[in-house]
Write a protein that holds these residues in place. Structure first.
Motif, PDB file in Angstrom:
ATOM      1  N   ASN A   1      -9.537   9.706   3.623  1.00 34.08           N
ATOM      2  CA  ASN A   1     -10.705  10.562   3.366  1.00 34.08           C
ATOM      3  C   ASN A   1     -10.360  12.039   3.475  1.00 34.08           C
ATOM      4  O   ASN A   1     -11.068  12.824   4.074  1.00 34.08           O
TER       5      ASN A   1
ATOM      6  N   MET B   1     -16.987  -4.286  -5.357  1.00 33.04           N
ATOM      7  CA  MET B   1     -15.969  -3.310  -5.724  1.00 33.04           C
ATOM      8  C   MET B   1     -16.158  -2.001  -4.966  1.00 33.04           C
ATOM      9  O   MET B   1     -15.212  -1.463  -4.392  1.00 33.04           O
ATOM     10  N   VAL B   2     -17.385  -1.493  -4.953  1.00 32.90           N
ATOM     11  CA  VAL B   2     -17.641  -0.234  -4.238  1.00 32.90           C
ATOM     12  C   VAL B   2     -17.284  -0.395  -2.771  1.00 32.90           C
ATOM     13  O   VAL B   2     -16.694   0.487  -2.142  1.00 32.90           O
ATOM     14  N   ARG B   3     -17.600  -1.575  -2.234  1.00 34.01           N
ATOM     15  CA  ARG B   3     -17.342  -1.829  -0.828  1.00 34.01           C
ATOM     16  C   ARG B   3     -15.847  -1.763  -0.517  1.00 34.01           C
ATOM     17  O   ARG B   3     -15.434  -1.233   0.498  1.00 34.01           O
ATOM     18  N   SER B   4     -15.027  -2.311  -1.442  1.00 35.40           N
ATOM     19  CA  SER B   4     -13.597  -2.345  -1.137  1.00 35.40           C
ATOM     20  C   SER B   4     -12.933  -0.999  -1.386  1.00 35.40           C
ATOM     21  O   SER B   4     -11.832  -0.757  -0.942  1.00 35.40           O
ATOM     22  N   ARG B   5     -13.589  -0.102  -2.112  1.00 35.40           N
ATOM     23  CA  ARG B   5     -12.928   1.154  -2.470  1.00 35.40           C
ATOM     24  C   ARG B   5     -13.535   2.380  -1.828  1.00 35.40           C
ATOM     25  O   ARG B   5     -13.083   3.480  -2.067  1.00 35.40           O
ATOM     26  N   SER B   6     -14.611   2.218  -1.091  1.00 30.04           N
ATOM     27  CA  SER B   6     -15.209   3.421  -0.533  1.00 30.04           C
ATOM     28  C   SER B   6     -15.467   3.200   0.943  1.00 30.04           C
ATOM     29  O   SER B   6     -15.506   2.091   1.433  1.00 30.04           O
ATOM     30  N   SER B   7     -15.632   4.303   1.651  1.00 32.94           N
ATOM     31  CA  SER B   7     -15.835   4.175   3.080  1.00 32.94           C
ATOM     32  C   SER B   7     -17.317   4.193   3.435  1.00 32.94           C
ATOM     33  O   SER B   7     -17.677   4.249   4.595  1.00 32.94           O
TER      34      SER B   7
ATOM     35  N   SER C   1      -9.158 -10.754  -0.920  1.00 34.84           N
ATOM     36  CA  SER C   1      -9.968  -9.916  -1.811  1.00 34.84           C
ATOM     37  C   SER C   1     -10.454 -10.698  -3.029  1.00 34.84           C
ATOM     38  O   SER C   1     -11.589 -10.529  -3.478  1.00 34.84           O
TER      39      SER C   1
ATOM     40  N   ASN D   1       0.795  -1.211   0.000  1.00 35.90           N
ATOM     41  CA  ASN D   1       0.000   0.000   0.000  1.00 35.90           C
ATOM     42  C   ASN D   1       0.830   1.264   0.000  1.00 35.90           C
ATOM     43  O   ASN D   1       0.327   2.340   0.236  1.00 35.90           O
TER      44      ASN D   1
ATOM     45  N   ARG E   1       2.530   4.383  -1.363  1.00 32.87           N
ATOM     46  CA  ARG E   1       2.166   5.187  -2.525  1.00 32.87           C
ATOM     47  C   ARG E   1       3.376   5.635  -3.335  1.00 32.87           C
ATOM     48  O   ARG E   1       3.361   5.602  -4.555  1.00 32.87           O
TER      49      ARG E   1
END
Lengths: 265, 285
Positions: free
Chosen positions: A30, B95-101, B188, A4, A6
């Motif tokens: 975020n 996919m959305v689950r793994s990339r968004s909070s 994943s 991870n 960057r």
């Protein structure tokens, strides 16, 4: 563990011996900057404590070391020359398990599931894995928990099981997140005893995140005070001065100092 | 392959000299039920333990939209469109689950809303389609063909193979993601695999219980088994037995009482759920 990361710049070891080197670590999640320019070393055979108030980024730091969140900067494990290359083995003891307690799952099944390549537990747990689990549990005086349901264990019992899981096989880096939260007094004593045993093992470095300043003074070699950035670091006796503690913990100083002096007595 | 199925159904006729097993369609239905119900029950163990009931609900109801799209495109058999759309929704959520909070249930809720409203828009615009829907809404196991049974057998085998490798990692990842990762278990791929297998199993079960009750078929046997199991292994095995038993008894009951087969199967597994719940209350503590 560097999946991870960057930035592309190579990380190199400046120290020769076995250590974990963290250089200029930045974590932004975020769009909120959680850690800023954090640098410190964790040496093998030493126990390093990371202390700081809630929200200081301690758990975030651990997640970056585990490689589960993206970060900038370097987190590099420098092997002793005898070790050879490869990723270090990390043993991680989470604060608590956050799962549905009514889930049917026995302790020995947890060990089997945590062994990569083991048969699925619905086909039965092979006796070598069961025996290994029993030996691992015996090392934390918890062999009686082998056939218990994980959901039915107390906080201290879960902590022991997780400890047994994390130190078998022996990792290069052992990471503990608040090891004594939710543990009763006898469990606390046992965990301190285990940390004392781990200390001095030259193949392994230990990182403990803790609130407990008395533990930090008695059991650790190096203390890193964090509040989004490194406030101070050094040997416990040198750096746990009222001024540094106040700078790290802000207005919570009174509570923490009281806790510490109470435990020392 | 289909001749093998015919041979098995003929054999079943000899082994089971019972009046309900006399018609050929009942023997084929029995075979289908014995393949589909235990498979759903196996997968259900993961659905129940990982609290993914809502996820499987969204996938199974997106089958409705897949069918509408298939019929809109003039496909004689809309099953491929249905599988495709279920896959799209399942992988989309993963996919959305793994990339968004975003919280998972709101992600699923949005996908759910999009797929159902799209399906309804298509159906309402092309009214002729509505006549073909009941078959998919309620299922019709009694008209299952030998070719479809072959398809079911293949999906069951794929599902079992997936679970063989993914069962342990997916459960420990749920218990503690960090512990799973530090033990070198990368999950994943399995998360996406889970969405794929779930979509295939949903497509397969639509024939048996219909779209409305697929989630029940996944969840109820596993939930019933969970009441009395104390280990993950026992949970899996008891769930498979409950799935098979309710499948067979539901089929036979629907023959004698002339009721919908899928609903009868679910009712029997629900009765087993309440029995195991009572057993738990009496024997555990």
């Amino acid at each position: 563990m560097r999946l991870n990361r960057r930035s592309k710049k190579a990380c190199a070891c400046s120290l020769d011996d076995c250590s974990l080197e963290i250089r200029n670590l930045d974590v932004t999640l975020n769009r909120i900057r959680i850690l800023e320019d954090v640098s410190f070393d964790v040496r093998c055979g030493e126990v390093t404590a990371v202390i700081g108030p809630n929200g200081a980024g301690k758990s975030t730091l651990l997640k970056a070391i585990l490689g589960v969140i993206p970060y900038d900067g370097c987190i590099h494990f420098c092997h002793r020359k005898s070790h050879g290359g490869g990723a270090p083995r990390i043993g991680y003891i989470p604060q608590q398990l956050n799962f549905d307690r009514s889930m049917p799952l026995k302790v020995f099944e947890l060990f089997s599931m945590a062994s990569p390549g083991a048969r699925p537990s619905f086909s039965g747990v092979p006796s070598p894995i069961r025996e290994k689990a029993a030996t691992a549990l015996a090392s934390v005086k918890a062999e009686h928990l082998l056939d218990k349901r994980v959901g039915g264990l107390s906080g201290g019992e879960i902590q022991r099981v997780l400890f047994a899981l994390a130190i078998n096989p022996l990792p290069n880096i052992l990471i503990m997140d608040e090891p004594i939260s939710g543990v009763d007094v006898s469990g606390e004593a046992l965990i301190y005893e285990l940390i004392r045993k781990m200390r001095g093992n030259i193949e392994m470095s230990v990182i403990i995140v803790s609130h407990d300043l008395s533990m930090v003074t008695s059991y650790t070699d190096h203390v890193v005070c964090i509040n989004r950035r490194v406030v101070c670091q050094g040997a416990a006796d040198d750096i746990l001065t009222p001024k540094n503690i106040e700078e790290t913990f802000g207005s919570y100083i009174g509570m923490y100092r009281h806790h510490a002096s109470h435990d020392v007595d | 392959m289909e001749t093998v199925i015919t041979a098995i159904t003929t054999l079943l006729g000899h082994v089971l000299p019972l009046s309900w097993a006399e018609p050929d369609f009942m023997r084929r239905a029995l075979l289908a039920v014995l393949l589909v119900c235990p498979t759903c029950a196996m997968l259900g163990v993961l659905v129940v333990n990982r609290q993914m009931t809502f996820f499987s609900e969204a996938i199974s109801h997106s089958a409705f939209t897949g069918i509408a799209i298939g019929l809109l495109l003039g496909m004689g058999n809309p099953v491929p469109a249905m599988v495709g759309f279920c896959l799209l929704i399942g992988l989309g959520v993963a996919m959305v689950r793994s990339r968004s909070s975003l919280a998972l249930d709101s992600v699923i809720g949005v996908f759910f809303a999009v797929s159902i409203s799209l399906g309804l828009v298509i159906i309402s615009a092309l009214q002729g389609l509505a006549r073909q829907l009941p078959l998919f809404l309620f299922g019709d196991i009694l008209t299952v063909s030998a070719g479809e049974i072959v398809g079911m057998a293949l999906v069951c085998a794929a599902c079992f193979a997936f679970l063989w490798f993914a069962f342990n990692p997916l459960l420990i990842y749920y218990v503690s993601p960090e512990v799973a990762i530090t033990r070198g278990l990368r999950t994943s791929l399995f998360e996406y695999g889970f969405a794929v297998v779930l979509s295939l199993v949903v497509a397969l079960s639509i024939r048996v219980v219909g779209m409305l009750l697929i989630t029940a078929m996944l969840v109820v046997p596993a939930a019933a088994a969970r009441n009395i199991a104390s280990s993950a292994g026992a949970h899996f095995r008891i769930s498979v037995v409950i799935g098979a038993v309710s499948g067979v008894f539901g089929l036979v009951a629907s023959y004698y009482f002339n009721t919908a087969t899928g609903a009868s199967i679910i009712l029997i597994s629900s009765v087993l759920f309440f029995i195991t719940l009572a057993a738990r209350a009496i024997f555990v503590r």
